[in-house]
Design a protein around this motif. Structure first.
Motif, PDB file in Angstrom:
ATOM      1  N   ILE A  54      23.257  52.595  65.877  1.00  0.00           N
ATOM      2  CA  ILE A  54      24.003  52.011  64.758  1.00  0.00           C
ATOM      3  C   ILE A  54      23.714  52.775  63.474  1.00  0.00           C
ATOM      4  O   ILE A  54      24.630  53.065  62.690  1.00  0.00           O
ATOM      5  N   SER A  55      22.456  53.148  63.263  1.00  0.00           N
ATOM      6  CA  SER A  55      22.099  53.936  62.077  1.00  0.00           C
ATOM      7  C   SER A  55      22.795  55.295  62.103  1.00  0.00           C
ATOM      8  O   SER A  55      23.257  55.782  61.066  1.00  0.00           O
ATOM      9  N   GLY A  56      22.867  55.910  63.262  1.00  0.00           N
ATOM     10  CA  GLY A  56      23.565  57.190  63.386  1.00  0.00           C
ATOM     11  C   GLY A  56      25.048  57.061  63.105  1.00  0.00           C
ATOM     12  O   GLY A  56      25.642  57.912  62.431  1.00  0.00           O
ATOM     13  N   PHE A  57      25.654  55.987  63.599  1.00  0.00           N
ATOM     14  CA  PHE A  57      27.070  55.753  63.323  1.00  0.00           C
ATOM     15  C   PHE A  57      27.305  55.550  61.825  1.00  0.00           C
ATOM     16  O   PHE A  57      28.260  56.089  61.260  1.00  0.00           O
ATOM     17  N   LEU A  58      26.425  54.787  61.174  1.00  0.00           N
ATOM     18  CA  LEU A  58      26.554  54.588  59.725  1.00  0.00           C
ATOM     19  C   LEU A  58      26.383  55.894  58.956  1.00  0.00           C
ATOM     20  O   LEU A  58      27.061  56.127  57.955  1.00  0.00           O
ATOM     21  N   ALA A  59      25.477  56.766  59.417  1.00  0.00           N
ATOM     22  CA  ALA A  59      25.310  58.075  58.769  1.00  0.00           C
ATOM     23  C   ALA A  59      26.578  58.913  58.908  1.00  0.00           C
ATOM     24  O   ALA A  59      26.978  59.603  57.964  1.00  0.00           O
ATOM     25  N   LEU A  60      27.232  58.832  60.065  1.00  0.00           N
ATOM     26  CA  LEU A  60      28.491  59.559  60.244  1.00  0.00           C
ATOM     27  C   LEU A  60      29.587  58.992  59.346  1.00  0.00           C
ATOM     28  O   LEU A  60      30.392  59.743  58.784  1.00  0.00           O
ATOM     29  N   VAL A  61      29.624  57.678  59.186  1.00  0.00           N
ATOM     30  CA  VAL A  61      30.615  57.057  58.304  1.00  0.00           C
ATOM     31  C   VAL A  61      30.372  57.486  56.855  1.00  0.00           C
ATOM     32  O   VAL A  61      31.312  57.817  56.125  1.00  0.00           O
ATOM     33  N   ILE A  62      29.115  57.503  56.429  1.00  0.00           N
ATOM     34  CA  ILE A  62      28.796  57.931  55.062  1.00  0.00           C
ATOM     35  C   ILE A  62      29.164  59.399  54.865  1.00  0.00           C
ATOM     36  O   ILE A  62      29.665  59.790  53.812  1.00  0.00           O
ATOM     37  N   ALA A  63      28.927  60.221  55.883  1.00  0.00           N
ATOM     38  CA  ALA A  63      29.309  61.638  55.785  1.00  0.00           C
ATOM     39  C   ALA A  63      30.815  61.781  55.628  1.00  0.00           C
ATOM     40  O   ALA A  63      31.286  62.588  54.816  1.00  0.00           O
ATOM     41  N   GLY A  64      31.571  61.013  56.367  1.00  0.00           N
ATOM     42  CA  GLY A  64      33.027  61.063  56.230  1.00  0.00           C
ATOM     43  C   GLY A  64      33.507  60.508  54.907  1.00  0.00           C
ATOM     44  O   GLY A  64      34.448  61.016  54.297  1.00  0.00           O
TER      45      GLY A  64
END
Length: 128
Positions: A54-64
């Protein structure tokens, strides 16, 4: 003559975006790569892996989300996520020491990059 190592504004945002994208992918894959043999033995692993995914998914969302210009929200979100990833092993009491260190190091990296992005993106003060 010394080379110029200063990071330009466009490159600085790219550093933020790529760091969060790479860290997000790593956080999603690392529980399986680091503890492949222990995954079947431990019921606690599901919580650790889920939290890191979940943390990795949130990091990808923030990157986008950081692709937009003049937006101060990604550094704030990135700093909160980085601190959360850093503190998660101790708050959630991770069982695996390697996964704990992995989350702590990635959390520090995300926090530092977000903090410098936040400092860099501050608007210039207006002189009356």
């Amino acid at each position: 003559m010394m080379p110029d190592f200063r990071v330009r504004p466009v490159q600085h945002r790219a550093v933020f975006r790529w760091t969060f994208a790479a860290s997000g992918l790593w956080l999603m894959l690392s529980p399986f790569l680091l503890s492949a043999g222990e995954a079947a033995k431990s019921d606690l692993f599901v919580g650790e892996a889920g939290l890191l995914m979940i943390s990795g998914f949130l990091a990808l969302v923030i990157a986008g989300y950081s692709c937009s210009r003049h937006n101060l929200m990604p550094p704030y979100l990135g700093l909160v996520l980085g601190l959360g990833v850093f503190l998660a092993p101790w708050l959630a009491e991770f069982a695996d020491r390697l996964v704990t260190w992995n989350a702590a190091v990635i959390g520090v990296i995300l926090s530092v990059v977000a903090f410098f992005e936040f400092l860099h993106d501050q608007p210039a003060p207006s002189n009356p």
